[in-house]
Design a protein around this motif. Structure first.
Motif, PDB file in Angstrom:
ATOM      1  N   ALA A 244       0.845  -1.195   0.000  1.00  0.00           N
ATOM      2  CA  ALA A 244       0.000   0.000   0.000  1.00  0.00           C
ATOM      3  C   ALA A 244       0.880   1.245   0.000  1.00  0.00           C
ATOM      4  O   ALA A 244       2.055   1.187   0.372  1.00  0.00           O
ATOM      5  CB  ALA A 244      -0.915  -0.010   1.220  1.00  0.00           C
ATOM      6  N   PRO A 245       0.339   2.391  -0.417  1.00  0.00           N
ATOM      7  CA  PRO A 245       1.159   3.605  -0.526  1.00  0.00           C
ATOM      8  C   PRO A 245       1.880   3.995   0.754  1.00  0.00           C
ATOM      9  O   PRO A 245       2.956   4.578   0.709  1.00  0.00           O
ATOM     10  CB  PRO A 245       0.139   4.672  -0.946  1.00  0.00           C
ATOM     11  CG  PRO A 245      -0.919   3.920  -1.675  1.00  0.00           C
ATOM     12  CD  PRO A 245      -1.021   2.603  -0.956  1.00  0.00           C
ATOM     13  N   THR A 246       1.304   3.678   1.916  1.00  0.00           N
ATOM     14  CA  THR A 246       1.907   4.103   3.181  1.00  0.00           C
ATOM     15  C   THR A 246       2.546   2.966   3.967  1.00  0.00           C
ATOM     16  O   THR A 246       3.129   3.202   5.023  1.00  0.00           O
ATOM     17  CB  THR A 246       0.846   4.755   4.082  1.00  0.00           C
ATOM     18  OG1 THR A 246      -0.189   3.799   4.368  1.00  0.00           O
ATOM     19  CG2 THR A 246       0.228   5.969   3.391  1.00  0.00           C
ATOM     20  N   ALA A 251       6.102   0.563   8.114  1.00  0.00           N
ATOM     21  CA  ALA A 251       6.955  -0.534   8.575  1.00  0.00           C
ATOM     22  C   ALA A 251       8.239  -0.004   9.192  1.00  0.00           C
ATOM     23  O   ALA A 251       8.697  -0.488  10.229  1.00  0.00           O
ATOM     24  CB  ALA A 251       7.260  -1.473   7.416  1.00  0.00           C
ATOM     25  N   CYS A 252       8.819   1.009   8.578  1.00  0.00           N
ATOM     26  CA  CYS A 252      10.054   1.592   9.104  1.00  0.00           C
ATOM     27  C   CYS A 252       9.813   2.290  10.443  1.00  0.00           C
ATOM     28  O   CYS A 252      10.674   2.272  11.331  1.00  0.00           O
ATOM     29  CB  CYS A 252      10.654   2.559   8.095  1.00  0.00           C
ATOM     30  SG  CYS A 252      11.251   1.765   6.579  1.00  0.00           S
ATOM     31  N   GLN A 253       8.652   2.902  10.589  1.00  0.00           N
ATOM     32  CA  GLN A 253       8.325   3.568  11.844  1.00  0.00           C
ATOM     33  C   GLN A 253       8.135   2.560  12.976  1.00  0.00           C
ATOM     34  O   GLN A 253       8.398   2.863  14.144  1.00  0.00           O
ATOM     35  CB  GLN A 253       7.057   4.412  11.685  1.00  0.00           C
ATOM     36  CG  GLN A 253       7.210   5.613  10.774  1.00  0.00           C
ATOM     37  CD  GLN A 253       7.976   6.760  11.429  1.00  0.00           C
ATOM     38  OE1 GLN A 253       8.292   6.722  12.616  1.00  0.00           O
ATOM     39  NE2 GLN A 253       8.298   7.783  10.649  1.00  0.00           N
ATOM     40  N   LEU A 254       7.686   1.371  12.650  1.00  0.00           N
ATOM     41  CA  LEU A 254       7.421   0.362  13.677  1.00  0.00           C
ATOM     42  C   LEU A 254       8.694  -0.293  14.203  1.00  0.00           C
ATOM     43  O   LEU A 254       8.707  -0.829  15.314  1.00  0.00           O
ATOM     44  CB  LEU A 254       6.497  -0.721  13.112  1.00  0.00           C
ATOM     45  CG  LEU A 254       5.039  -0.322  12.896  1.00  0.00           C
ATOM     46  CD1 LEU A 254       4.322  -1.376  12.072  1.00  0.00           C
ATOM     47  CD2 LEU A 254       4.346  -0.126  14.235  1.00  0.00           C
ATOM     48  N   ALA A 255       9.753  -0.282  13.400  1.00  0.00           N
ATOM     49  CA  ALA A 255      10.984  -0.967  13.798  1.00  0.00           C
ATOM     50  C   ALA A 255      11.724  -0.179  14.874  1.00  0.00           C
ATOM     51  O   ALA A 255      11.780   1.055  14.843  1.00  0.00           O
ATOM     52  CB  ALA A 255      11.885  -1.162  12.584  1.00  0.00           C
ATOM     53  N   ARG A 256      12.311  -0.881  15.817  1.00  0.00           N
ATOM     54  CA  ARG A 256      13.134  -0.249  16.837  1.00  0.00           C
ATOM     55  C   ARG A 256      14.433   0.257  16.221  1.00  0.00           C
ATOM     56  O   ARG A 256      14.789  -0.115  15.093  1.00  0.00           O
ATOM     57  CB  ARG A 256      13.460  -1.252  17.943  1.00  0.00           C
ATOM     58  CG  ARG A 256      14.349  -2.424  17.480  1.00  0.00           C
ATOM     59  CD  ARG A 256      14.944  -3.151  18.649  1.00  0.00           C
ATOM     60  NE  ARG A 256      15.661  -4.358  18.233  1.00  0.00           N
ATOM     61  CZ  ARG A 256      16.927  -4.371  17.784  1.00  0.00           C
ATOM     62  NH1 ARG A 256      17.596  -3.229  17.649  1.00  0.00           N
ATOM     63  NH2 ARG A 256      17.497  -5.516  17.445  1.00  0.00           N
ATOM     64  N   ARG A 257      15.160   1.073  16.930  1.00  0.00           N
ATOM     65  CA  ARG A 257      16.478   1.508  16.453  1.00  0.00           C
ATOM     66  C   ARG A 257      17.378   0.276  16.323  1.00  0.00           C
ATOM     67  O   ARG A 257      17.457  -0.570  17.222  1.00  0.00           O
ATOM     68  CB  ARG A 257      17.103   2.508  17.423  1.00  0.00           C
ATOM     69  CG  ARG A 257      16.350   3.834  17.506  1.00  0.00           C
ATOM     70  CD  ARG A 257      17.195   4.882  18.209  1.00  0.00           C
ATOM     71  NE  ARG A 257      18.323   5.283  17.394  1.00  0.00           N
ATOM     72  CZ  ARG A 257      19.388   5.936  17.855  1.00  0.00           C
ATOM     73  NH1 ARG A 257      19.477   6.242  19.146  1.00  0.00           N
ATOM     74  NH2 ARG A 257      20.367   6.283  17.040  1.00  0.00           N
ATOM     75  N   GLY A 258      18.027   0.176  15.186  1.00  0.00           N
ATOM     76  CA  GLY A 258      18.856  -0.987  14.913  1.00  0.00           C
ATOM     77  C   GLY A 258      18.075  -2.203  14.459  1.00  0.00           C
ATOM     78  O   GLY A 258      18.642  -3.288  14.308  1.00  0.00           O
ATOM     79  N   THR A 272       6.446   5.155  -1.656  1.00  0.00           N
ATOM     80  CA  THR A 272       6.726   4.597  -0.339  1.00  0.00           C
ATOM     81  C   THR A 272       6.729   5.650   0.760  1.00  0.00           C
ATOM     82  O   THR A 272       6.375   5.362   1.899  1.00  0.00           O
ATOM     83  CB  THR A 272       8.085   3.876  -0.332  1.00  0.00           C
ATOM     84  OG1 THR A 272       9.122   4.809  -0.643  1.00  0.00           O
ATOM     85  CG2 THR A 272       8.088   2.740  -1.337  1.00  0.00           C
ATOM     86  N   GLY A 273       7.155   6.867   0.472  1.00  0.00           N
ATOM     87  CA  GLY A 273       7.152   7.920   1.476  1.00  0.00           C
ATOM     88  C   GLY A 273       8.114   7.693   2.617  1.00  0.00           C
ATOM     89  O   GLY A 273       7.937   8.241   3.718  1.00  0.00           O
ATOM     90  N   ILE A 274       9.146   6.886   2.418  1.00  0.00           N
ATOM     91  CA  ILE A 274      10.104   6.607   3.485  1.00  0.00           C
ATOM     92  C   ILE A 274      11.001   7.825   3.702  1.00  0.00           C
ATOM     93  O   ILE A 274      11.581   8.368   2.757  1.00  0.00           O
ATOM     94  CB  ILE A 274      10.970   5.379   3.141  1.00  0.00           C
ATOM     95  CG1 ILE A 274      10.090   4.133   3.077  1.00  0.00           C
ATOM     96  CG2 ILE A 274      12.088   5.194   4.162  1.00  0.00           C
ATOM     97  CD1 ILE A 274      10.827   2.883   2.649  1.00  0.00           C
ATOM     98  N   ASP A 275      11.110   8.243   4.940  1.00  0.00           N
ATOM     99  CA  ASP A 275      11.966   9.369   5.314  1.00  0.00           C
ATOM    100  C   ASP A 275      13.382   8.849   5.536  1.00  0.00           C
ATOM    101  O   ASP A 275      13.604   8.040   6.440  1.00  0.00           O
ATOM    102  CB  ASP A 275      11.428  10.014   6.595  1.00  0.00           C
ATOM    103  CG  ASP A 275      12.232  11.234   7.023  1.00  0.00           C
ATOM    104  OD1 ASP A 275      13.262  11.520   6.390  1.00  0.00           O
ATOM    105  OD2 ASP A 275      11.821  11.894   7.994  1.00  0.00           O
TER     106      ASP A 275
END
Length: 345
Positions: A244-246, A251-258, A272-275
């Motif tokens: 989906a567009p978002t 998915a990247c926002q849900l991942a912990r650091r590292g 994808t809108g990935i920052d």
């Protein structure tokens, strides 16, 4: 070994002449050439890629009209061409879709889905399995048990893609894992990831009924994308399957650091809108998956044979070849009750 005595002399196939136009064709049964086998198709799954072929939305570099679609399938070897072991005749099987060259640098390292020898894939550039028979190179076969459920086995192609994603994600026991999307890929991912003994296995999908199905497949929790926004940075591994567009950015926002993120969805360019700051500051490892190399196919077949993977409950509809138009219209139609749609030649 040549065609066995008594084999049918004619067979049917669905041919998409051009976007939006198809017909059911009857013609001579294809003969396997050197190094090839002819398989009697038992079941063939229809996925969004097939719908894109039918609608004309697939990248022209990845389809060649007219074409008989069908890259998710199972069947029984019916005839073996010159140079192929005759013992294969009668075996239940699936087969890899990518016709990798086997000799380029990527193939020689086992990355057959990254073959640089030119793109060829069953059901897109060469005739696929929306037919009574399909001819494939014998080297691409993955044999099944004699009592294998061939309807369920038709889903081993998407299972191989998911297997590639799971292998890339390197899940470890006790980790927190999220799966974004609860379609066919997402629910297959849940089954494989549940077998790794995660501390948490959360499925994120806007459809509540899909969350319920995910729990039956081994998820410990399910929620909507809006609910997931309340737990950013929670997961060690996030497997995105929605396209989906978002969903990639989510998915990247849900991942912990590292943490690790694996993307399997097919996204429109720029969607994808990935920052990049999220990737850099979070030190995320992001891995993309397109198709499946041979090792992932082997992984999926072993999981299926051992009972870890059970795709059968995902099938909700089955149609004969004559009703292809009705079947393909269901795929991507938005009905939450539609799971995997099969053609049964």
């Amino acid at each position: 070994m040549s065609d066995r005595p008594g084999a049918a002399v004619t067979g049917r196939s669905v041919v998409v002449e051009r976007p939006g136009t198809h017909r059911l064709v009857t013609g001579a049964v294809p003969a396997p050439g050197p190094g090839e086998v002819r398989v009697r198709v038992a079941a063939a799954g229809i996925c969004m890629s097939d719908r894109e072929v039918y609608d004309g939305h697939r990248d022209p570099a990845y389809v060649r009209y007219p074409v008989t679609p069908g890259h998710e399938w199972s069947g029984t070897v019916e005839a073996a061409g010159p140079g192929v072991a005759p013992e294969l005749v009668g075996r239940r099987t699936v087969a890899e879709g990518f016709r990798a060259c086997g000799t380029c640098a990527r193939c020689r390292t086992g990355e057959t889905s990254l073959c640089t020898g030119g793109y060829e894939e069953t059901g897109f550039t060469v005739p696929g399995a929306f037919a009574d028979h399909v001819v494939v190179p014998a080297r691409l076969l993955h044999l099944l048990d004699d009592d294998a459920d061939l309807r369920a086995a038709a889903l081993l192609e998407p299972a191989a893609v998911v297997s590639a994603a799971v292998r890339a994600g390197r899940p470890e026991p006790g980790e927190r894992i999220a799966v974004v999307g609860a379609g066919t890929l997402g629910l297959l991912a849940v089954q494989l990831l549940a077998a790794t003994s995660p501390a948490e296995l959360t499925v994120i999908d806007p459809r509540a009924e899909r969350g319920s199905t995910a729990r039956k497949f081994g998820a410990t929790d399910a929620g909507t994308p809006e609910e997931a926004k309340e737990t950013p940075g929670r997961y060690d591994l996030v497997v995105e399957t929605a396209g989906a567009p978002t969903s990639a950015a989510a998915a990247c926002q849900l991942a912990r650091r590292g943490g690790r993120v694996v993307l399997t969805g097919m996204f429109a360019p720029g969607a994808t809108g990935i920052d990049p700051a999220v990737l850099t500051l979070g030190q995320l490892a992001v891995h993309g998956v397109f198709g499946a190399p041979s090792a992932a196919w082997d992984f999926a077949v072993r999981a299926f044979t051992s009972g870890v993977l059970n795709p059968g409950p995902l099938v909700t509809h089955a149609f004969p070849l004559e009703r292809f138009g009705e079947a393909v219209a269901l795929v991507g139609g938005g009905d939450p009750g539609t799971g995997k749609v099969l053609l049964l030649p």
